[in-house]
Design a protein around this motif. Structure first.
Motif, short mmCIF file in Angstrom:
data_model
loop_
_atom_site.label_atom_id
_atom_site.label_comp_id
_atom_site.label_asym_id
_atom_site.label_seq_id
_atom_site.Cartn_x
_atom_site.Cartn_y
_atom_site.Cartn_z
N GLY A 321 8.84 -16.29 3.11
CA GLY A 321 7.81 -16.53 4.12
C GLY A 321 6.64 -15.58 4.05
N GLY A 322 6.71 -14.58 3.16
CA GLY A 322 5.56 -13.71 2.96
C GLY A 322 5.84 -12.25 3.22
N GLN A 323 5.12 -11.42 2.50
CA GLN A 323 5.14 -9.97 2.67
C GLN A 323 3.71 -9.45 2.65
OE1 GLN A 323 7.26 -9.23 -0.98
NE2 GLN A 323 9.17 -8.69 0.08
N VAL A 324 3.50 -8.31 3.30
CA VAL A 324 2.27 -7.55 3.12
C VAL A 324 2.68 -6.16 2.64
CG1 VAL A 324 0.20 -6.60 4.17
CG2 VAL A 324 1.06 -8.82 4.93
N TRP A 325 2.11 -5.76 1.51
CA TRP A 325 2.37 -4.45 0.92
C TRP A 325 1.18 -3.54 1.18
CZ3 TRP A 325 6.89 -3.10 -1.63
CH2 TRP A 325 7.79 -4.15 -1.85
N ARG A 326 1.47 -2.23 1.24
CA ARG A 326 0.40 -1.24 1.44
C ARG A 326 0.45 -0.24 0.29
NH1 ARG A 326 0.58 1.97 6.94
NH2 ARG A 326 2.72 2.29 6.17
N TYR A 327 -0.69 -0.10 -0.37
CA TYR A 327 -0.82 0.87 -1.46
C TYR A 327 -1.78 1.96 -1.02
CZ TYR A 327 -2.73 3.00 -5.68
OH TYR A 327 -3.18 3.91 -6.60
N ILE A 328 -1.39 3.23 -1.22
CA ILE A 328 -2.21 4.37 -0.81
C ILE A 328 -2.57 5.15 -2.07
CG2 ILE A 328 -2.34 6.41 0.66
CD1 ILE A 328 -0.06 5.18 2.33
N PRO A 329 -3.79 4.97 -2.59
CA PRO A 329 -4.14 5.61 -3.85
C PRO A 329 -4.17 7.13 -3.78
CG PRO A 329 -6.05 4.51 -2.87
CD PRO A 329 -4.86 4.09 -2.09
#
Length: 427
Positions: A321-329
């Motif tokens: 059903g979906g995911q949201v990922w967070r990337y912190i450079p």
């Protein structure tokens, strides 16, 4: 789903110190952790025009529809998709809109300088007055295929992405699977220049780090990778650069669809893609052979203005059903920020935008009813809008430079809305 039946889903906490997993069965825990549970902007009210249900106090105006006649004398093409808004001269707003048209689509973007004569996709540019009324619209890029999403740049342009990897043949004269740049200042169709070094694959969306000029890219495939492009000259993407794919340290080649805990941060590094422009669709194959992580249909991505990028895996999670990922450079870390536990709570988010007031706005592209879902920094899911016309996806959500107007599309039959109201009144 009505707002009174809204549910909560797994989401990372707003601080680095701790995280919580919120599910529909954990309302009491959520209330204890976050205080009184809010209700977004309140229940959605039925639209008497049968187009777009919104909360009390919000209103919309239709800016353009498919087959309206534009300033260049041609009809507005259909299949509206990703968009971004820019500050224009004289207190105007420049809105650039993708048209996700295939070669057999009923409409097309008509321009004299097409990238590939047979291909019907591209972009249109709208000039909108301070009264939220359309001043003019014209075609700004043509001859491409399935321009799905893209992203704005800090230097005032829109990167339009081809979600197609066609090769010459059957009337096509060019390779496809590239990004193209459209300046917001353009007043006529641009000369289409494929940004070859950014990779040839099923592009979906991009977001630019204003600190470094690095461009982060998503790929809409079930075994997609998450990429970054390091330009040779920041802000001049056509001058080439280096393409890389994200690898999760200690989890070489991992499929991120399941098996990750919301809020747990993972260290990452990047592997070099040595052949970003193959004649076949093998960029992700090369990355995977080097240990790059797999994401289940990478789609929308947006920079939050504070140092983090949020991107969608439309079919990720235990129910796809979906995911949201967070990337912190700044930290070289990634974490799972949102994961749907039920299609009733979140049904395949696609485009996303980080609103000026800090919430994520997710555009659904699942089955049945289609919503714009808000996610507060505290982890609450709420409905902001519902497509009351049909079951076509809502897409292209973005905000005007002053933060007062949201623009969004119903992809089919192709309608662009401007929405405004009491944004600061979220409860």
């Amino acid at each position: 789903m009505t707002f009174s039946r809204r549910k909560f889903f797994a989401v990372a906490g707003a601080t680095a110190a701790g995280t919580l997993a919120i599910s529909p069965l954990e309302g009491l825990l959520a209330k204890k952790a976050f205080g009184q549970i809010g209700t977004g902007y309140g229940p959605l009210l039925p639209d008497p025009n049968g187009l777009l249900d919104l909360p009390e106090g919000f209103q919309y105006r239709i800016l353009a529809r498919t087959n309206d006649i534009m300033a260049d004398g041609n009809p507005v093409p259909g299949a509206h998709d990703g968009m971004a808004a820019f500050e224009g001269p004289g207190n105007t707003t420049i809105l650039i809109c993708n048209h996700e048209l295939s070669n057999n689509s009923a409409t097309q973007v008509i321009v004299p300088n097409r990238y590939d004569p047979i291909c019907r996709g591209g972009t249109t540019t709208l000039v909108i007055g301070p009264n939220r009324k359309l001043i003019k619209q014209f075609a700004s890029l043509g001859g491409t295929i399935r321009n799905c999403a893209g992203g704005p740049t800090p230097w005032g342009s829109w990167i339009s992405c081809e979600e197609d990897v066609s090769v010459p043949g059957s009337g096509r004269t060019q390779f496809h699977g590239y990004n193209f740049e459209v300046p917001a200042s353009a007043t006529e169709p641009v000369t289409p220049v494929p940004l070859i070094a950014m990779g040839r694959f099923n592009h979906e969306a991009v977001a630019v780090d204003p600190k470094t000029g690095y461009v982060y890219e998503t790929e809409d495939r079930g075994d997609s990778l998450f990429y970054r492009f390091i330009p040779n000259v920041p802000g001049k993407l056509a001058e080439g650069g280096r393409l890389q794919a994200l690898r999760i340290i200690g989890r070489n080649g991992v499929n991120t669809t399941t098996g990750f805990t919301v809020g747990q941060k993972w260290d990452v590094d990047w592997v070099d893609i040595l052949n970003p422009n193959p004649t076949s669709d093998t960029v992700r194959v090369e990355g995977r052979s080097l240990g790059a992580a797999r994401f289940n249909r990478g789609e929308g991505i947006w920079y939050d203005g504070k140092g983090a990028f949020y991107f969608v895996a439309t079919s990720g999670g235990p129910v796809n059903g979906g995911q949201v990922w967070r990337y912190i450079p700044g930290e070289e870390k990634i974490d799972l920020f949102v994961e749907s536990q039920s299609r009733n709570e979140l049904d395949m988010p696609d485009n996303l935008v980080v609103a000026p007031f800090g919430d994520l706005i997710l555009c659904e592209d699942g089955s049945g009813e289609q919503f714009l879902r808000g996610v507060t920094p505290q982890g609450e899911l709420y409905n902001f809008a519902r497509n009351a016309l049909n079951t076509s996806e809502l897409c292209g959500a973005c905000f005007s430079p002053n933060g007062l107007t949201m623009f969004v599309n119903i992809q089919t039959p192709g309608i662009i809305f401007a929405i405004w109201g009491p944004w600061k009144s979220r409860r």
